[in-house]
Design a protein around this motif. Structure first.
Motif, mmCIF file in Angstrom:
data_model
loop_
_atom_site.group_PDB
_atom_site.id
_atom_site.type_symbol
_atom_site.label_atom_id
_atom_site.label_comp_id
_atom_site.label_asym_id
_atom_site.label_seq_id
_atom_site.Cartn_x
_atom_site.Cartn_y
_atom_site.Cartn_z
ATOM 1 N N PHE A 158 0.832 -1.207 0.000
ATOM 2 C CA PHE A 158 0.000 0.000 0.000
ATOM 3 C C PHE A 158 0.869 1.260 0.000
ATOM 4 C CE2 PHE A 158 -2.247 3.399 2.337
ATOM 5 C CZ PHE A 158 -3.304 3.594 1.456
ATOM 6 N N ILE A 159 0.476 2.230 -0.847
ATOM 7 C CA ILE A 159 1.197 3.506 -0.935
ATOM 8 C C ILE A 159 0.371 4.633 -0.332
ATOM 9 C CG2 ILE A 159 2.268 5.196 -2.471
ATOM 10 C CD1 ILE A 159 2.678 2.923 -4.510
ATOM 11 N N GLN A 160 -0.799 4.885 -0.932
ATOM 12 C CA GLN A 160 -1.634 5.981 -0.453
ATOM 13 C C GLN A 160 -3.008 5.903 -1.089
ATOM 14 O OE1 GLN A 160 -0.727 9.958 -1.957
ATOM 15 N NE2 GLN A 160 0.529 9.081 -3.581
ATOM 16 N N ALA A 161 -3.926 6.704 -0.556
ATOM 17 C CA ALA A 161 -5.245 6.848 -1.143
ATOM 18 C C ALA A 161 -5.311 8.174 -1.894
ATOM 19 C CB ALA A 161 -6.317 6.810 -0.059
ATOM 20 N N LEU A 162 -6.036 8.183 -3.016
ATOM 21 C CA LEU A 162 -6.183 9.372 -3.840
ATOM 22 C C LEU A 162 -7.646 9.637 -4.132
ATOM 23 C CD1 LEU A 162 -3.537 8.954 -6.705
ATOM 24 C CD2 LEU A 162 -3.325 10.398 -4.673
ATOM 25 N N SER A 163 -7.957 10.874 -4.409
ATOM 26 C CA SER A 163 -9.257 11.224 -4.970
ATOM 27 C C SER A 163 -9.194 11.007 -6.479
ATOM 28 C CB SER A 163 -9.582 12.682 -4.655
ATOM 29 O OG SER A 163 -10.633 13.132 -5.495
ATOM 30 N N PRO A 164 -10.280 10.587 -7.091
ATOM 31 C CA PRO A 164 -10.277 10.432 -8.554
ATOM 32 C C PRO A 164 -10.224 11.756 -9.303
ATOM 33 C CG PRO A 164 -12.459 10.023 -7.673
ATOM 34 C CD PRO A 164 -11.542 10.140 -6.494
ATOM 35 N N ALA A 165 -10.492 12.857 -8.621
ATOM 36 C CA ALA A 165 -10.438 14.166 -9.272
ATOM 37 C C ALA A 165 -9.044 14.407 -9.835
ATOM 38 C CB ALA A 165 -10.800 15.261 -8.272
ATOM 39 N N GLY A 166 -8.971 14.869 -11.057
ATOM 40 C CA GLY A 166 -7.685 15.076 -11.709
ATOM 41 C C GLY A 166 -7.260 13.888 -12.555
ATOM 42 N N ILE A 167 -7.870 12.727 -12.286
ATOM 43 C CA ILE A 167 -7.605 11.533 -13.095
ATOM 44 C C ILE A 167 -8.814 11.251 -13.980
ATOM 45 C CG2 ILE A 167 -7.068 9.062 -13.060
ATOM 46 C CD1 ILE A 167 -5.761 9.508 -10.329
ATOM 47 N N PHE A 168 -9.977 11.216 -13.344
ATOM 48 C CA PHE A 168 -11.237 10.992 -14.043
ATOM 49 C C PHE A 168 -12.134 12.216 -13.880
ATOM 50 C CE2 PHE A 168 -9.764 6.858 -12.477
ATOM 51 C CZ PHE A 168 -9.750 6.111 -13.640
ATOM 52 N N HIS A 169 -13.226 12.220 -14.646
ATOM 53 C CA HIS A 169 -14.280 13.181 -14.383
ATOM 54 C C HIS A 169 -14.986 12.712 -13.112
ATOM 55 C CE1 HIS A 169 -14.616 14.487 -18.901
ATOM 56 N NE2 HIS A 169 -13.480 14.858 -18.334
ATOM 57 N N ALA A 170 -14.765 13.384 -12.015
ATOM 58 C CA ALA A 170 -15.211 12.885 -10.717
ATOM 59 C C ALA A 170 -16.715 12.634 -10.655
ATOM 60 C CB ALA A 170 -14.815 13.871 -9.615
ATOM 61 N N THR A 171 -17.486 13.375 -11.443
ATOM 62 C CA THR A 171 -18.934 13.196 -11.394
ATOM 63 C C THR A 171 -19.379 11.871 -11.994
ATOM 64 O OG1 THR A 171 -19.119 14.419 -13.469
ATOM 65 C CG2 THR A 171 -19.410 15.667 -11.419
ATOM 66 N N SER A 172 -18.498 11.217 -12.760
ATOM 67 C CA SER A 172 -18.879 9.949 -13.388
ATOM 68 C C SER A 172 -17.806 8.883 -13.198
ATOM 69 C CB SER A 172 -19.156 10.160 -14.881
ATOM 70 O OG SER A 172 -18.034 10.761 -15.520
ATOM 71 N N PHE A 173 -17.146 8.922 -12.048
ATOM 72 C CA PHE A 173 -16.037 8.014 -11.749
ATOM 73 C C PHE A 173 -16.439 6.549 -11.943
ATOM 74 C CE2 PHE A 173 -13.516 6.146 -7.956
ATOM 75 C CZ PHE A 173 -12.512 5.694 -8.784
ATOM 76 N N ALA A 174 -17.570 6.140 -11.358
ATOM 77 C CA ALA A 174 -18.003 4.738 -11.443
ATOM 78 C C ALA A 174 -18.271 4.344 -12.894
ATOM 79 C CB ALA A 174 -19.248 4.517 -10.589
ATOM 80 N N TYR A 175 -18.934 5.234 -13.641
ATOM 81 C CA TYR A 175 -19.226 4.954 -15.044
ATOM 82 C C TYR A 175 -17.944 4.787 -15.848
ATOM 83 C CZ TYR A 175 -20.349 6.022 -19.910
ATOM 84 O OH TYR A 175 -20.435 5.981 -21.277
ATOM 85 N N GLU A 176 -16.974 5.656 -15.617
ATOM 86 C CA GLU A 176 -15.736 5.619 -16.394
ATOM 87 C C GLU A 176 -14.938 4.353 -16.120
ATOM 88 O OE1 GLU A 176 -14.682 9.408 -14.911
ATOM 89 O OE2 GLU A 176 -14.921 10.382 -16.846
#
Length: 277
Positions: A158-176
């Motif tokens: 384990f390294i760290q936890a991240l927010s999907p913001a900046g990687i994915f469109h956060a509003t549709s993270f699950a869909y993507e």
């Protein structure tokens, strides 16, 4: 007359991307003759590799198109260049695995090499050479990504936890995530079936995705002999992919010719993907 390219957009280890001079929705993708390993730490020039890679990519993307898998490929325009839809790339590599090998064994040391997965294993890796492309465990419910060292057991890495913001469109993270997983599965099965007709086993395959100008996720980047492992006749000793370079510690002129020959062979064999059965 040669191709008139627009402004350079990006340069990777094995390709360069240029704007189309007249149409903002298109790009030119040039493949070079470099082959790399170890996050770019090892590099070698293989004469003709760019040309062979462009041919292979074209053959694979045409196969995807026939099976209605959205991708950015439009047409080959030069020996080592193809035209594509412009895409905003998602900095994630999606790997589909039919057999256990490579780094998978380091993360799952109790799994014997060559273990066959009836259901494809799909893994996500964050594109980050400095961190050696960490494994991503995506948790859309918790809106969180957990990063793990790719060459250590999951329980230790384990390294760290991240927010999907900046990687994915956060509003549709699950869909993507699900769409990328779907494309990896479908792409693997299409390419696997083509190789099976040629008595070659597709072991694993990496794809990348991006958002086209309409905001839709499509398969992008390239699919070449760098993006998979293939075992002709199901025999690992007959490997013809980039893995041969990774596994060869000291490169001789004979090794360079062997690697060049492998890329040429793959470009020639994937042309047979056009044959309908």
């Amino acid at each position: 007359m040669g191709i008139i390219r627009g402004k350079q957009i990006a340069e990777g280890k094995t390709k360069t991307i240029f704007e189309h001079p007249s149409f903002s929705g298109f790009v030119y993708i040039d493949s070079n003759d470099d082959i790399t390993a170890g996050d770019g730490e090892r590099r070698l020039v293989i004469p003709g590799k760019g040309r062979f890679s462009t041919k292979t990519a074209a053959h694979c993307f045409h196969a995807l198109r026939r099976h209605a898998i959205p991708n950015h490929f439009i047409e080959v325009v030069d020996f080592a260049t193809f035209r594509a839809q412009r895409a905003h790339m998602i900095p994630v590599e999606i790997v589909a695995r039919r057999r256990a090998t490579g780094s998978y064994l380091k993360r799952h040391p109790n799994t014997p090499e060559g273990t066959y997965f009836d259901d494809l294993v799909i893994e996500f890796f964050l594109k980050d050479d400095t961190a050696h492309d960490p494994l991503m465990i995506c948790n859309p419910v918790g809106n969180q990504i957990l990063l793990f060292q790719p060459k250590k057991p999951i329980s230790e890495g384990f390294i760290q936890a991240l927010s999907p913001a900046g990687i994915f469109h956060a509003t549709s993270f699950a869909y993507e995530i699900e769409r990328m997983r779907e494309y990896a599965l479908r792409t693997f099965v299409v390419i696997e079936k083509q190789w099976q007709r040629l008595n070659v086993e597709l072991i694993d395959l990496k794809i990348e995705c991006g958002y086209n100008t309409a905001g839709d996720i499509i398969v992008a980047d390239v699919i070449t002999n760098d993006e998979w492992r293939i075992w002709p006749g199901g025999d690992k000793a007959q490997e013809r992919s980039k893995q041969v370079f990774r596994d060869t510690a000291t490169i001789t002129p004979e090794d360079i010719e062997k690697i060049r020959s492998n890329y040429e062979w793959v470009a020639r064999e994937t042309a047979k993907f056009f044959e309908r059965v």
